[in-house]
Design an enzyme around this catalytic site. Structure first.
Site, PDB file in Angstrom:
ATOM      1  N   THR A  73       0.845  -1.205   0.000  1.00  0.00           N
ATOM      2  CA  THR A  73       0.000   0.000   0.000  1.00  0.00           C
ATOM      3  C   THR A  73       0.877   1.252   0.000  1.00  0.00           C
ATOM      4  O   THR A  73       0.651   2.184  -0.784  1.00  0.00           O
ATOM      5  CB  THR A  73      -0.937  -0.013   1.226  1.00  0.00           C
ATOM      6  N   ASN A 152      -4.932  -9.613  -8.064  1.00  0.00           N
ATOM      7  CA  ASN A 152      -5.045 -10.329  -6.796  1.00  0.00           C
ATOM      8  C   ASN A 152      -6.295 -11.209  -6.694  1.00  0.00           C
ATOM      9  O   ASN A 152      -6.347 -12.110  -5.871  1.00  0.00           O
ATOM     10  CB  ASN A 152      -5.022  -9.343  -5.624  1.00  0.00           C
ATOM     11  N   GLN A 180       1.307  -9.181  -6.048  1.00  0.00           N
ATOM     12  CA  GLN A 180       0.941 -10.603  -6.176  1.00  0.00           C
ATOM     13  C   GLN A 180       1.902 -11.374  -7.073  1.00  0.00           C
ATOM     14  O   GLN A 180       1.829 -12.593  -7.147  1.00  0.00           O
ATOM     15  CB  GLN A 180      -0.485 -10.738  -6.738  1.00  0.00           C
ATOM     16  N   SER A 200       5.463  -6.610  -1.681  1.00  0.00           N
ATOM     17  CA  SER A 200       5.153  -6.714  -0.254  1.00  0.00           C
ATOM     18  C   SER A 200       5.628  -8.063   0.292  1.00  0.00           C
ATOM     19  O   SER A 200       5.304  -9.109  -0.281  1.00  0.00           O
ATOM     20  CB  SER A 200       3.634  -6.572  -0.103  1.00  0.00           C
ATOM     21  N   HIS A 202       4.875 -10.064   2.833  1.00  0.00           N
ATOM     22  CA  HIS A 202       4.013 -11.146   3.342  1.00  0.00           C
ATOM     23  C   HIS A 202       3.301 -11.935   2.237  1.00  0.00           C
ATOM     24  O   HIS A 202       2.593 -12.900   2.518  1.00  0.00           O
ATOM     25  CB  HIS A 202       3.003 -10.594   4.359  1.00  0.00           C
ATOM     26  N   THR A 238      13.506   4.668  11.141  1.00  0.00           N
ATOM     27  CA  THR A 238      14.455   3.634  11.565  1.00  0.00           C
ATOM     28  C   THR A 238      14.226   2.347  10.788  1.00  0.00           C
ATOM     29  O   THR A 238      13.083   1.926  10.594  1.00  0.00           O
ATOM     30  CB  THR A 238      14.294   3.374  13.085  1.00  0.00           C
ATOM     31  N   CYS A 324      -8.841  -7.375   1.350  1.00  0.00           N
ATOM     32  CA  CYS A 324      -8.975  -5.939   1.608  1.00  0.00           C
ATOM     33  C   CYS A 324     -10.383  -5.421   1.302  1.00  0.00           C
ATOM     34  O   CYS A 324     -10.713  -4.303   1.663  1.00  0.00           O
ATOM     35  CB  CYS A 324      -7.967  -5.146   0.774  1.00  0.00           C
TER      36      CYS A 324
HETATM   37  N1  PLP Z   1      -1.628  -4.510  -4.311  1.00  0.00           N
HETATM   38  C1  PLP Z   1      -2.110  -5.747  -4.474  1.00  0.00           C
HETATM   39  C2  PLP Z   1      -2.288  -6.289  -5.864  1.00  0.00           C
HETATM   40  C3  PLP Z   1      -2.452  -6.530  -3.369  1.00  0.00           C
HETATM   41  O1  PLP Z   1      -2.944  -7.759  -3.551  1.00  0.00           O
HETATM   42  C4  PLP Z   1      -2.268  -5.986  -2.072  1.00  0.00           C
HETATM   43  C5  PLP Z   1      -2.655  -6.750  -0.881  1.00  0.00           C
HETATM   44  O2  PLP Z   1      -3.422  -7.676  -0.927  1.00  0.00           O
HETATM   45  C6  PLP Z   1      -1.727  -4.698  -1.950  1.00  0.00           C
HETATM   46  C7  PLP Z   1      -1.424  -3.988  -3.091  1.00  0.00           C
HETATM   47  C8  PLP Z   1      -1.471  -4.091  -0.609  1.00  0.00           C
HETATM   48  O3  PLP Z   1      -0.330  -4.673  -0.029  1.00  0.00           O
HETATM   49  P1  PLP Z   1      -0.041  -4.572   1.541  1.00  0.00           P
HETATM   50  O4  PLP Z   1      -1.004  -5.486   2.213  1.00  0.00           O
HETATM   51  O5  PLP Z   1       1.364  -5.027   1.693  1.00  0.00           O
HETATM   52  O6  PLP Z   1      -0.209  -3.155   1.932  1.00  0.00           O
END
Ligand code: PLP
Length: 383
Positions: A73, A152, A180, A200, A202, A238, A324
């Site tokens: 994000t 996603n 993704q 990202s 995770h 940091t 989300c």
């Molecule tokens: N963009 C895509 C395509 C995603 O699937 C996601 C999260 O599911 C994000 C952005 C946001 O990533 P984060 O959860 O690391 O903020």
């Protein structure tokens, strides 16, 4: 999540043991601030540098083009808002697709309130943009093309190389949300002419709350936040050493996945079993140019949210749309963009597998799914 079947890897992934082992010393033993000057801090700095190396090598980028952030994000917001700010004298037009994540769409909606104009390119039933539409949308005011590498919800992979070539030819910056895709499919920022890329940790077995933005050397970009001198002053704060180290290790492990396409076989096995054994099921999106871990199925006449409750009771974790957008009243903007009607969109389930998913788990899920779907359909008939 012992004994459960976790099929929601697009929402997040398990932090691998090897990743945790790499992070642990930087939490409990060497917790030094990586910007300090004593020896243990230098060790932390060295570990951060190794992580930068692992990530950049997976992208064919240089180490100094990787900027650590708090996740996808932030990277999306930073890339888009900062291009808008830095290039506003050149123009106020941005091109994107209708199926972007809300981290991109809502950022662009914000920019529209500030006088920017945004073109939202449609996609075909496979979830891909048409390159001719992109060419037609370009004006002399276009400063940015932001199109995701892979979606996603339906896993559709965009023609990134073609998009990059068009952007470069027209002197327009190209940002791609690869949240993704990074760690799942091969990405070469040079060959694909990508100027900025978000990812990202995770989403590829790394920790949460850590991500990065790749910014090609030479791209004029402003910092998103103001503060210290970390990340050349462009992303102060940091260093999250354990997070960065974990993401770097996850990138190193992902290299093997990216090079072999093993997960795809399990994906296709699962899709084939569902389609052939449960009547009136269709795959949303195409099978070609699809992420190797994504299965999105429309099960006619079944309410996906209600089905998810039953699956949850059977300890199978999947989703309808993205994590989300859970709780949003409207049908998925992605499924409607590929042509599904609201009923079809609300009958659609997303299963996302990982390299840790076994065939036994997939078989068990199909059996559980068959049972619940026939229960719903027999209930519907009685009405
Ligand atoms: N963009 C895509 C395509 C995603 O699937 C996601 C999260 O599911 C994000 C952005 C946001 O990533 P984060 O959860 O690391 O903020």
């Amino acid at each position: 999540m012992n004994k459960s079947i976790y099929l929601d890897n697009a929402a997040t992934t398990l932090l691998k043991k090897e990743v945790f082992d790499e992070m642990l010393p930087f939490m409990v033993d060497n917790y030094a601030n990586a910007s300090s000057n004593y020896d243990v801090a230098k060790l932390a700095k060295k570990a951060i540098s190794k992580s930068r190396q692992n990530i950049s090598s997976l992208l064919n980028a240089s180490e100094n083009e990787i900027y650590f952030t708090s996740g996808g994000t932030e990277s999306d917001n930073w890339a888009i808002l900062s291009v808008a700010e830095s290039y506003k004298e050149k123009g106020n037009h941005i091109i994107t697709s209708q199926i972007e994540h809300h981290a991109v769409l809502h950022t662009l909606e914000f920019l529209e309130t500030k006088g920017f104009e945004v073109t939202y390119l449609p996609v075909n039933k496979n979830g891909q943009i048409n390159i001719e539409d992109l060419k037609d949308a370009i004006t002399d005011k276009t400063i940015l093309i932001t199109i995701m590498t892979a979606n996603n919800e339906i896993g559709s992979i965009q023609p990134i190389k073609e998009i990059g070539a068009i952007a470069r030819k027209n002197g327009i910056l190209f940002h791609t949300d690869a949240v993704q895709a990074f760690g799942h499919i091969q990405i070469d920022v040079k060959k694909m002419k990508i100027d900025m890329l978000s990812a990202s940790g995770h989403k590829f077995h790394g920790p949460k709350g850590i991500g990065f933005l790749y910014i090609k050397n030479g791209v004029k970009i402003k910092p998103f936040m103001h503060g210290g001198s970390q990340e050349k002053g462009f992303r102060p704060g940091t260093y999250n050493t354990p997070g960065i180290v974990g993401m770097g290790k996850a990138a190193e492990l992902a290299k093997a996945d990216v090079e072999s396409y093993d997960i795809e076989k399990n994906r296709d096995y699962f899709i084939n079993r569902i389609i052939s054994e449960i009547p009136e099921c269709t795959l949303n999106g195409g099978i070609k140019h699809r992420l190797p871990n994504n299965i999105n199925i429309c099960i006619k006449g079944v309410d996906a949210e209600a089905l998810l409750v039953l699956l949850n009771e059977s300890s199978v974790y999947a989703s309808a749309g993205s994590a989300c957008t859970t709780g949003e009243p409207n049908p998925s903007h992605v499924l409607t963009a590929i042509g599904l009607n609201p009923n079809e969109a609300e009958s659609s389930l997303r299963f996302t597998i990982s390299d840790l998913t076994t065939i036994e788990e997939l078989d068990k899920t199909v059996d559980i799914l068959k049972k619940h779907v026939s229960f719903f359909r027999s209930k519907n008939k009685q009405k």
